[in-house]
Write an enzyme that holds these catalytic residues in place. Structure first.
Site, short mmCIF file in Angstrom:
data_model
loop_
_atom_site.label_atom_id
_atom_site.label_comp_id
_atom_site.label_asym_id
_atom_site.label_seq_id
_atom_site.Cartn_x
_atom_site.Cartn_y
_atom_site.Cartn_z
N CYS A 82 -20.82 -44.04 70.18
CA CYS A 82 -22.17 -43.75 70.09
C CYS A 82 -22.66 -44.72 69.17
CB CYS A 82 -22.21 -42.55 69.81
SG CYS A 82 -24.24 -42.21 69.42
N ASN A 104 -33.29 -41.70 67.22
CA ASN A 104 -32.60 -40.34 67.76
C ASN A 104 -32.08 -39.76 66.61
OD1 ASN A 104 -30.65 -42.10 67.61
ND2 ASN A 104 -29.82 -41.86 69.73
N GLU A 111 -22.25 -36.14 71.48
CA GLU A 111 -23.66 -36.75 71.73
C GLU A 111 -24.38 -35.67 72.48
OE1 GLU A 111 -24.80 -40.69 73.02
OE2 GLU A 111 -22.64 -41.31 73.09
N ARG A 112 -25.69 -35.61 71.98
CA ARG A 112 -26.72 -34.64 72.47
C ARG A 112 -27.06 -34.85 73.99
NH1 ARG A 112 -32.76 -36.01 70.63
NH2 ARG A 112 -32.19 -37.79 71.39
N CYS A 170 -30.16 -45.95 72.36
CA CYS A 170 -28.85 -46.08 72.68
C CYS A 170 -28.18 -47.39 72.07
CB CYS A 170 -28.20 -45.70 73.92
SG CYS A 170 -26.59 -45.81 74.29
N GLY A 171 -27.41 -47.33 70.82
CA GLY A 171 -26.98 -48.46 70.48
C GLY A 171 -26.01 -49.35 71.23
N ASN A 179 -27.10 -35.56 67.35
CA ASN A 179 -25.78 -36.16 67.76
C ASN A 179 -25.03 -35.96 66.47
OD1 ASN A 179 -26.51 -37.69 70.39
ND2 ASN A 179 -28.31 -38.35 68.89
N ASN A 233 -18.31 -46.48 75.80
CA ASN A 233 -19.35 -45.73 75.87
C ASN A 233 -20.14 -46.29 77.25
OD1 ASN A 233 -22.62 -44.86 73.80
ND2 ASN A 233 -21.68 -43.83 75.60
#
Length: 291
Positions: free
Chosen positions: A229, A166, A220-221, A90-91, A202, A14
């Site tokens: 993700c 999210n 992912e959105r 965002c992880g 997501n 990612n």
């Protein structure tokens, strides 16, 4: 605006363009984000992360106020999706964010409190070897929203709605093997219940928990299918544990970009995995294609 200094990094595939901007001087418009994230005419990435102090972002009008428990001098992860939209959390990005703080000498010791649009987060850089770091992040308490469905391709999926700051729909599919998962079409956009997820979703497709391991793919959105993700892996862990009749536990989540470890406890959740800083440079924004 001409040259922008940046770093390029990824967490289990990612990938992100990271902009060190402590005083929040950059006018980070959606057009600029799309230009930077463009994989053919820009640097390329699933998202763009600005590194700025919380106070600077407030003064610049980017955020209205500091999250609870975040001081004005704490660093804030200003995260944008590749399409230019603002994202809450965002992880994988927050692990890369911690790695960048360490790399730039902005981290005092190995631990930091940072701000995100999803609230206060704590991160720890456990080890750094060359361009790779091992980073864990306190992801907070997952919010379980209930069951919902989504359609992807010609198939309908039922899953657990999980709020990680999210929105996620984590669909554990009975009998799904890792080989079956790899053969699915995930890149096209899903259809979802907009009354359940008014701000988009997501979508994670997940194999059942087996020997502490699940496999996951994600749409992912605001991005499309990604190799990983971070918040989605936590949602997948929560859903797979519940499917197995458990509320807590440690899950290894294997995604196309690698693997991370998610620990779900009564107090919250933790995500731990690698971050890699690939290169750094200066991009001439006048050469980007804005759309």
């Amino acid at each position: 605006m001409s040259g922008l200094s940046f770093l390029k990094g990824h967490g289990t595939g990612n990938d992100f363009v990271v902009l060190p901007d402590p005083a929040a001087d950059i006018d980070l418009t959606p057009e600029l984000v799309r230009g930077l994230a463009d994989r053919h005419r820009g640097i390329g990435g699933d998202g763009v992360i600005r590194v700025a102090t919380t106070a600077a972002l407030i003064d610049a009008g980017v955020i209205a106020q500091a999250p609870d428990g975040v001081a004005p001098g704490d660093w804030f992860m200003d995260y944008r999706n590749a399409d230019g939209s603002v994202a809450e959390m965002c992880g994988n990005g927050v692990r890369v964010f911690g790695h960048v703080l360490h790399d730039l000498g902005l981290l005092s010791g190995h631990h930091a409190v940072i701000g995100t649009r999803a609230g206060r987060r704590e991160l720890t850089v456990h080890a750094v070897s060359g361009s790779t770091a091992d980073v864990s992040v306190d992801m907070g308490a997952p919010g379980v929203l209930g069951q919902s469905t989504a359609v992807l391709g010609d198939r309908s999926y039922e899953g657990l709605g999980v709020d990680m700051g999210n929105p996620h729909l984590a669909c554990v599919v009975p009998g799904l093997t890792s080989q079956d998962l790899a053969a699915l079409t995930v890149e096209q956009g899903p259809q979802w219940d907009r009354s359940f997820f008014p701000d988009g979703v997501n979508l994670e497709i997940v194999t059942p928990l087996e020997d502490g391991v699940v496999h996951m793919r994600v749409h992912e959105r605001g991005v499309g299918e990604t190799l990983s993700c971070g918040t989605g892996t936590v949602a997948a862990a929560v859903a797979s544990l519940r499917e197995a009749g458990k509320d807590t536990g440690k899950v290894e989540v294997r995604i196309p970009g690698g693997a991370v470890t998610v620990t779900v406890s009564g107090a919250g959740s933790e995500l731990r995995g690698p971050s890699v800083l690939l290169f750094r440079g200066v991009v001439e924004t006048g050469d980007l294609t804005f759309s």
